[in-house]
Structures are given as structure tokens and as C-alpha cells.
Design a protein around this motif. Structure first.
Motif, PDB file in Angstrom:
ATOM      1  N   GLY A   7      71.528  -6.060  48.003  1.00 15.79           N
ATOM      2  CA  GLY A   7      71.412  -7.400  48.554  1.00 15.79           C
ATOM      3  C   GLY A   7      70.118  -8.078  48.146  1.00 15.79           C
ATOM      4  O   GLY A   7      70.087  -9.273  47.862  1.00 15.79           O
ATOM      5  N   ARG A   8      69.026  -7.293  48.113  1.00 21.33           N
ATOM      6  CA  ARG A   8      67.730  -7.853  47.725  1.00 21.33           C
ATOM      7  C   ARG A   8      67.766  -8.313  46.275  1.00 21.33           C
ATOM      8  O   ARG A   8      67.256  -9.380  45.937  1.00 21.33           O
ATOM      9  N   ARG A   9      68.365  -7.500  45.403  1.00 15.23           N
ATOM     10  CA  ARG A   9      68.456  -7.885  43.995  1.00 15.23           C
ATOM     11  C   ARG A   9      69.315  -9.136  43.818  1.00 15.23           C
ATOM     12  O   ARG A   9      69.009  -9.991  42.988  1.00 15.23           O
ATOM     13  N   ARG A  10      70.366  -9.227  44.611  1.00 16.29           N
ATOM     14  CA  ARG A  10      71.216 -10.409  44.511  1.00 16.29           C
ATOM     15  C   ARG A  10      70.446 -11.659  44.945  1.00 16.29           C
ATOM     16  O   ARG A  10      70.525 -12.713  44.308  1.00 16.29           O
ATOM     17  N   ARG A  11      69.687 -11.526  46.025  1.00 16.88           N
ATOM     18  CA  ARG A  11      68.906 -12.664  46.498  1.00 16.88           C
ATOM     19  C   ARG A  11      67.839 -13.064  45.481  1.00 16.88           C
ATOM     20  O   ARG A  11      67.607 -14.256  45.256  1.00 16.88           O
ATOM     21  N   LEU A  12      67.211 -12.075  44.855  1.00 18.19           N
ATOM     22  CA  LEU A  12      66.219 -12.384  43.828  1.00 18.19           C
ATOM     23  C   LEU A  12      66.868 -13.069  42.626  1.00 18.19           C
ATOM     24  O   LEU A  12      66.283 -13.955  42.006  1.00 18.19           O
ATOM     25  N   GLY A  13      68.101 -12.634  42.299  1.00 17.04           N
ATOM     26  CA  GLY A  13      68.826 -13.297  41.213  1.00 17.04           C
ATOM     27  C   GLY A  13      69.124 -14.753  41.532  1.00 17.04           C
ATOM     28  O   GLY A  13      68.980 -15.632  40.679  1.00 17.04           O
ATOM     29  N   VAL A  14      69.518 -15.013  42.772  1.00 14.87           N
ATOM     30  CA  VAL A  14      69.762 -16.392  43.203  1.00 14.87           C
ATOM     31  C   VAL A  14      68.475 -17.209  43.111  1.00 14.87           C
ATOM     32  O   VAL A  14      68.480 -18.353  42.643  1.00 14.87           O
ATOM     33  N   LEU A  15      67.354 -16.620  43.558  1.00 10.89           N
ATOM     34  CA  LEU A  15      66.070 -17.323  43.498  1.00 10.89           C
ATOM     35  C   LEU A  15      65.688 -17.637  42.057  1.00 10.89           C
ATOM     36  O   LEU A  15      65.196 -18.737  41.764  1.00 10.89           O
ATOM     37  N   LEU A  16      65.921 -16.683  41.138  1.00 13.32           N
ATOM     38  CA  LEU A  16      65.599 -16.904  39.729  1.00 13.32           C
ATOM     39  C   LEU A  16      66.440 -18.042  39.158  1.00 13.32           C
ATOM     40  O   LEU A  16      65.923 -18.908  38.441  1.00 13.32           O
ATOM     41  N   ILE A  17      67.715 -18.079  39.503  1.00 11.94           N
ATOM     42  CA  ILE A  17      68.601 -19.128  39.000  1.00 11.94           C
ATOM     43  C   ILE A  17      68.168 -20.495  39.530  1.00 11.94           C
ATOM     44  O   ILE A  17      68.050 -21.478  38.783  1.00 11.94           O
ATOM     45  N   CYS A  18      67.913 -20.570  40.839  1.00 14.27           N
ATOM     46  CA  CYS A  18      67.539 -21.849  41.448  1.00 14.27           C
ATOM     47  C   CYS A  18      66.173 -22.324  40.948  1.00 14.27           C
ATOM     48  O   CYS A  18      65.969 -23.521  40.709  1.00 14.27           O
ATOM     49  N   SER A  19      65.244 -21.390  40.787  1.00 12.93           N
ATOM     50  CA  SER A  19      63.921 -21.764  40.274  1.00 12.93           C
ATOM     51  C   SER A  19      64.023 -22.232  38.828  1.00 12.93           C
ATOM     52  O   SER A  19      63.308 -23.155  38.414  1.00 12.93           O
ATOM     53  N   SER A  20      64.905 -21.613  38.061  1.00 13.38           N
ATOM     54  CA  SER A  20      65.080 -22.010  36.661  1.00 13.38           C
ATOM     55  C   SER A  20      65.630 -23.425  36.556  1.00 13.38           C
ATOM     56  O   SER A  20      65.271 -24.175  35.643  1.00 13.38           O
ATOM     57  N   SER A  21      66.495 -23.800  37.491  1.00 14.92           N
ATOM     58  CA  SER A  21      67.031 -25.164  37.462  1.00 14.92           C
ATOM     59  C   SER A  21      65.921 -26.168  37.710  1.00 14.92           C
ATOM     60  O   SER A  21      65.863 -27.219  37.068  1.00 14.92           O
ATOM     61  N   LEU A  22      65.031 -25.863  38.652  1.00 13.18           N
ATOM     62  CA  LEU A  22      63.892 -26.747  38.901  1.00 13.18           C
ATOM     63  C   LEU A  22      62.976 -26.789  37.684  1.00 13.18           C
ATOM     64  O   LEU A  22      62.434 -27.843  37.331  1.00 13.18           O
ATOM     65  N   PHE A  23      62.827 -25.650  37.021  1.00 16.34           N
ATOM     66  CA  PHE A  23      61.954 -25.567  35.853  1.00 16.34           C
ATOM     67  C   PHE A  23      62.424 -26.499  34.744  1.00 16.34           C
ATOM     68  O   PHE A  23      61.630 -27.249  34.170  1.00 16.34           O
ATOM     69  N   ILE A  24      63.714 -26.472  34.423  1.00 12.86           N
ATOM     70  CA  ILE A  24      64.184 -27.305  33.305  1.00 12.86           C
ATOM     71  C   ILE A  24      64.123 -28.786  33.660  1.00 12.86           C
ATOM     72  O   ILE A  24      63.920 -29.626  32.781  1.00 12.86           O
ATOM     73  N   VAL A  25      64.294 -29.135  34.946  1.00 11.30           N
ATOM     74  CA  VAL A  25      64.211 -30.538  35.346  1.00 11.30           C
ATOM     75  C   VAL A  25      62.806 -31.081  35.117  1.00 11.30           C
ATOM     76  O   VAL A  25      62.611 -32.151  34.531  1.00 11.30           O
ATOM     77  N   TYR A  26      61.781 -30.340  35.585  1.00 12.29           N
ATOM     78  CA  TYR A  26      60.405 -30.810  35.421  1.00 12.29           C
ATOM     79  C   TYR A  26      59.913 -30.627  33.984  1.00 12.29           C
ATOM     80  O   TYR A  26      59.113 -31.423  33.493  1.00 12.29           O
ATOM     81  N   LEU A  27      60.388 -29.577  33.313  1.00 15.54           N
ATOM     82  CA  LEU A  27      60.018 -29.370  31.916  1.00 15.54           C
ATOM     83  C   LEU A  27      60.499 -30.534  31.062  1.00 15.54           C
ATOM     84  O   LEU A  27      59.794 -30.992  30.151  1.00 15.54           O
ATOM     85  N   ASP A  28      61.688 -31.032  31.378  1.00 18.62           N
ATOM     86  CA  ASP A  28      62.265 -32.131  30.604  1.00 18.62           C
ATOM     87  C   ASP A  28      61.366 -33.371  30.645  1.00 18.62           C
ATOM     88  O   ASP A  28      61.231 -34.080  29.638  1.00 18.62           O
ATOM     89  N   THR A  29      60.716 -33.609  31.776  1.00 22.97           N
ATOM     90  CA  THR A  29      59.861 -34.781  31.909  1.00 22.97           C
ATOM     91  C   THR A  29      58.603 -34.655  31.067  1.00 22.97           C
ATOM     92  O   THR A  29      58.232 -35.576  30.323  1.00 22.97           O
ATOM     93  N   THR A  30      57.913 -33.523  31.166  1.00 22.97           N
ATOM     94  CA  THR A  30      56.650 -33.376  30.436  1.00 22.97           C
ATOM     95  C   THR A  30      56.869 -33.181  28.940  1.00 22.97           C
ATOM     96  O   THR A  30      56.035 -33.595  28.135  1.00 22.97           O
ATOM     97  N   ILE A  31      57.961 -32.559  28.569  1.00 25.93           N
ATOM     98  CA  ILE A  31      58.295 -32.452  27.141  1.00 25.93           C
ATOM     99  C   ILE A  31      58.531 -33.845  26.568  1.00 25.93           C
ATOM    100  O   ILE A  31      58.071 -34.183  25.477  1.00 25.93           O
TER     101      ILE A  31
END
Length: 481
Positions: A7-31
Motif C-alpha cells: 500500500g505504501r508503494r502504491r501511495r508513493l507511486g500515486v504521489l510521483l505521478i501527481c507531482s510529475s503532472s505539476l512538474f510538466i505544467v510549471y516546466l512548460d512555463t519557464t521553458i
């Protein structure tokens, strides 16, 4: 494998996916900011055209942010998250194929529809995946910290891509990332819905779009057609009427027991009102600063895209480092110290640029960028904490969505207003006989003066919204809620 470990690994996977979505949104602006001067040459775009390339995306995101969050609560968060990833990826691919500025602006709006789904829905998924309060707080801290990481990476990644492949590659980058995230979401992210989803406030949503669209169009078009032109005056009138109608519609909806797009009663809480003002003012600085300083580095100093990206490191690295510090300060001492400090540092850094010239020593410029980065980095984490202070628990998510929208509105206005100040200044100075580099450098001074004022507003609002009387107003809102 123990159930707890799985369960912990699954939750960490969800966090990685959600954080990655935020990353590409903000990365797109500064790029994008690093690529704008190259894009301008390739597509023969005007400065107002560049403003629209940046603002078209922000306009759509700011307009739809609260709508997509409530729609996901109703139809399913994973389902809408997948739609957002697909829209963002397809929109990015089409942006890379744009033959001219007009098409690029239109396709940036399509990309914005997908982007508007990623930030609020990923936050909702994280909140609903982590049930333990301590784990949830840590997960939200990781999710929030991605803003600084993406801001730091964007100029470097953008500089490398533009210098080696071309500006179109900054959009290609999103496509494989979105594809991988879609596959990971299908495997790891569970579906969830709100037990009592908010109804869609269609009149409020349409009026919000009319308000932001007409205001942005007027501000960008003013220097082109003239501030006294019939078009610009009409657009400002449409914005004013839309704003008045929006307030009336939202108030009427609340009085009838409906669910308005924007909870106007929240603004009775001084911490919430202060957080909204701070979000707009600080992101006016962030959006306008990145837009203007990139033009200065490449067009006034003649830096390549890569060198311009590297030159922004004093700001972006300090910004990324300041975020966790602000989070710690907020957790232990409350939001006042980081907010007031953020405002004063932002004002100081921007004031250092009031004498900017083509030959300004880079050491001095780097120091100004670092001070500015410290201010902008400190301000983001405590904004949400200040906004939800005293809010009823069931309304905290809505309050956070409102503050997220004000951030986007601030960025939108920052690019539009500060870009216009530069456009007007460059035209006037070149007409007087100055060369382009000197004219552009001098024209930025008005933008920096505006940013100084915004920094002082952040400091003042940060102080006034954290007093005992302000906390009492928040408690009163909670009691009524």
C-alpha cells in the motif's frame, strides 16, 4: 509482500505521478520564456504576439481551474486526470507543429484546457490517497515543492533544447512524459469521487471567462491600437460589466442555497482575502519578471538561449531552495514571517533592476536575481496556509482552488501588463533615436517599478492578514460555515 508495504508503494507511486503532472505544467512555463525570442524570429511575431503565446495558456487555465476541479469530483478524478494528460500531450504536439503565431496561440489554448485539469485534480488525488494526517502533510509538502524544482529546471532545459534542436522541441518534451504518465495512471491511480460533488455554476463560469478574456485582450491590445481606441475601451467596458454581473450572480446563487463558482463569503476572512491579494501580486511579479528578463538577456545583452537559461540560475535555484524554508517557517511560526520577508525581498530585488542597462555587470545582475528569487520562493508555501486558516474543513479544498486561480490570474496579468510597459517604452525610445538594446533595457524600468510596488503590497498584506483581528475574522467565517 506485506499489505502495508504494498500500500505504501502504491501511495508513493500515486504521489510521483501527481507531482510529475505539476512538474510538466510549471516546466512548460519557464521553458517557454527562454524560447520566446527565438520563436519571435522564426515566426516573425510581434511583442504583443509573444504576450498572447504566453497568456493564451494562462487565460484558459485560470478560467477553468475551479470548473475542472468540481467536474472531477462529480465524474471521477482519475478519469478527468487522464483526459487532462491526453489533452496536454496532444496540445503540446500540435503546438510544436504550429505554422504561425495565430495557430500557436490557438493551440496553446487547447493545451491549456488539458493543463487546467492537472493541478487541481492531482491535488485532490493526493489528498484522497493519503489518509493518515502526517503522511498527507508530507505528501502535500512534496507536491508543493515541485513548483520550485520545475522553475529551476525550466530555463536550463529550455536553453539546451532551443540551442540544440529548436524552439519546437520544448513542446515535444511533454509528449513522451504524458504518454508514460497515462500508462502509470491507469495502473496505479484508483478512481475516486466526492460523496457530495459541487454543482457546476455555468453562468459564473461564463462570466469569469468573459472577464478574464476581455481584460487580457484589452491590456495586450492597448499599445497596439491605442488606449483610447474604440476596441480597447469596449473591451474594458465588457470586463467591468462582466465583473459586476459575476459578483451579482455568485451572491444570488449563495443566497438561494446553490454552490457558486466563487464563495464570496470567504472574503470576509481577512487571512483569505490577504492570501488572494498576495497570490495575485506575487505572481504578477513572477510571470512578468520571467517574461521581461528573458527578453532583456537575449535581445539587449545578446545571450544565446542556453546562456540566458543559465543566467537565470541565481533566481531559480534560490527560489527552489527558499520554498522548503518557507514551509518550515510556516509550520513552526505561522505565515507572517515568510510572507512579510518575501514581500520585502521581492521589492528589494526588483529595485536593484531599476538601473538596468545593456552593460550592467553580471555580478550585480546575479545578486538582484538571487534576492528576487528568495522573495518569490518564500511566498508560495504560506499562501495556502494563510488562505485556509479558519476555513470550515469541508471548504478547505474550495479555498485552495480559489487561491490557485488567483495565482494563475496574477501570472496572466504580469505578462500582459509588464509586457505592455516594455512594448510602449521600446517604441517611444526607438522613435527618439535609441538603439534597440538601450531602448529595451530602459523600457524594463517601468516593469521593475511595478514589481517593487507589488512586493510592498505582499509585505503589507502579509502583515495585516496575520494579526489577531484577522484571525478573529477567519474564526467568524468558520462559525458561520
Amino acid at each position: 509482500m506485506p499489505e502495508g508495504t504494498a500500500g505504501r508503494r502504491r501511495r508513493l507511486g500515486v504521489l510521483l505521478i501527481c507531482s510529475s503532472s505539476l512538474f510538466i505544467v510549471y516546466l512548460d512555463t519557464t521553458i517557454l520564456n527562454v524560447a520566446l525570442p527565438t520563436l519571435q524570429k522564426d515566426l516573425h511575431a510581434s511583442l504583443s504576439g509573444l504576450q498572447w503565446v504566453a497568456d493564451a495558456y494562462l487565460l484558459v487555465v485560470a478560467s477553468l481551474l475551479m470548473l475542472t476541479g468540481s467536474t472531477a469530483d462529480r465524474l471521477g478524478r482519475r478519469r478527468l486526470f487522464l483526459v487532462g494528460l491526453t489533452g496536454f500531450g496532444v496540445g503540446s504536439l500540435l503546438c510544436s507543429l504550429a505554422p504561425n503565431t495565430g495557430w500557436l496561440i490557438a493551440l496553446r489554448m487547447l493545451q491549456g484546457i488539458g493543463g487546467s485539469m492537472l493541478t487541481p485534480i492531482s491535488l485532490s488525488i493526493v489528498r484522497n490517497t493519503f489518509h493518515d494526517p502526517r503522511e498527507r502533510a508530507q505528501a502535500l509538502g512534496v507536491w508543493s515543492a515541485i513548483f520550485g524544482v520545475a522553475t529551476a529546471c525550466g530555463p536550463i532545459v529550455g536553453g539546451v533544447l532551443v540551442a540544440t534542436i529548436g524552439w519546437r522541441s520544448i513542446f515535444w518534451l511533454n509528449v513522451p512524459i504524458c504518454a508514460v504518465m497515462i500508462i502509470a495512471t491507469l495502473r496505479y491511480v484508483p478512481e475516486s469521487r466526492a460523496p457530495k460533488p459541487r454543482a457546476i455554476d455555468l453562468p459564473g463560469q461564463l462570466l469569469m471567462i468573459a472577464l478574464l478574456g476581455s481584460l487580457t485582450f484589452a491590456v495586450i491590445q492597448g499599445p497596439v491600437t491605442g488606449w483610447a481606441s474604440a476596441l480597447v475601451i469596449t473591451l474594458f467596458c465588457v470586463a467591468a460589466v462582466s465583473a459586476a454581473a459575476f459578483v451579482a450572480v455568485e451572491r444570488r446563487s449563495a443566497e438561494k442555497g446553490g454552490q457558486p463558482l466563487l464563495e464570496l463569503r470567504f472574503f470576509r476572512s481577512r487571512p483569505f482575502t490577504g492570501a488572494s491579494v498576495i497570490a495575485v501580486a506575487s505572481f504578477v511579479v513572477l510571470g512578468g519578471f520571467l517574461f521581461v528578463i528573458t527578453l532583456y538577456l537575449q535581445q539587449a545583452r545578446g545571450f544565446s538561449p542556453l546562456r540566458a537559461g543559465l543566467s537565470l540560475l541565481p533566481a531559480t535555484l534560490v527560489m527552489a531552495a527558499a520554498g522548503p524554508i518557507a514551509g518550515q517557517l510556516t509550520g513552526h511560526r505561522g505565515p507572517r514571517i515568510p510572507l512579510v520577508t518575501a514581500g520585502l525581498l521581492t521589492a528589494a530585488g526588483m529595485a536593484m533592476l531599476l538601473s538596468l542597462a545593456p552593460g550592467t555587470p553580471f555580478g550585480y545582475l546575479a545578486l538582484a536575481l538571487a534576492v528576487t528569487g528568495a522573495g518569490l520562493g518564500l511566498v508560495n508555501p504560506p499562501i495556502t496556509a494563510a488562505a485556509i486558516a479558519g476555513m470550515p474543513a469541508e471548504q478547505a479544498g474550495v479555498a485552495s482552488a480559489v487561491i490557485s486561480s488567483t495565482r494563475q490570474i496574477g501570472s496572466l496579468l504580469g505578462v500582459a501588463v509588464m509586457g505592455d510597459l516594455v512594448t510602449t517604452g521600446v517604441s517611444a525610445r526607438m522613435a527618439a533615436g535609441q538603439d534597440h538594446a538601450a531602448a529595451l533595457s530602459a523600457a524594463t524600468h517601468a516593469a521593475w517599478a511595478l514589481a517593487v510596488g507589488c512586493g510592498l503590497v505582499v509585505a503589507l498584506a502579509g502583515f495585516l492578514s496575520t494579526t489577531a483581528r484577522a484571525r478573529a475574522s477567519a474564526a467568524a467565517v468558520e462559525a458561520r460555515g
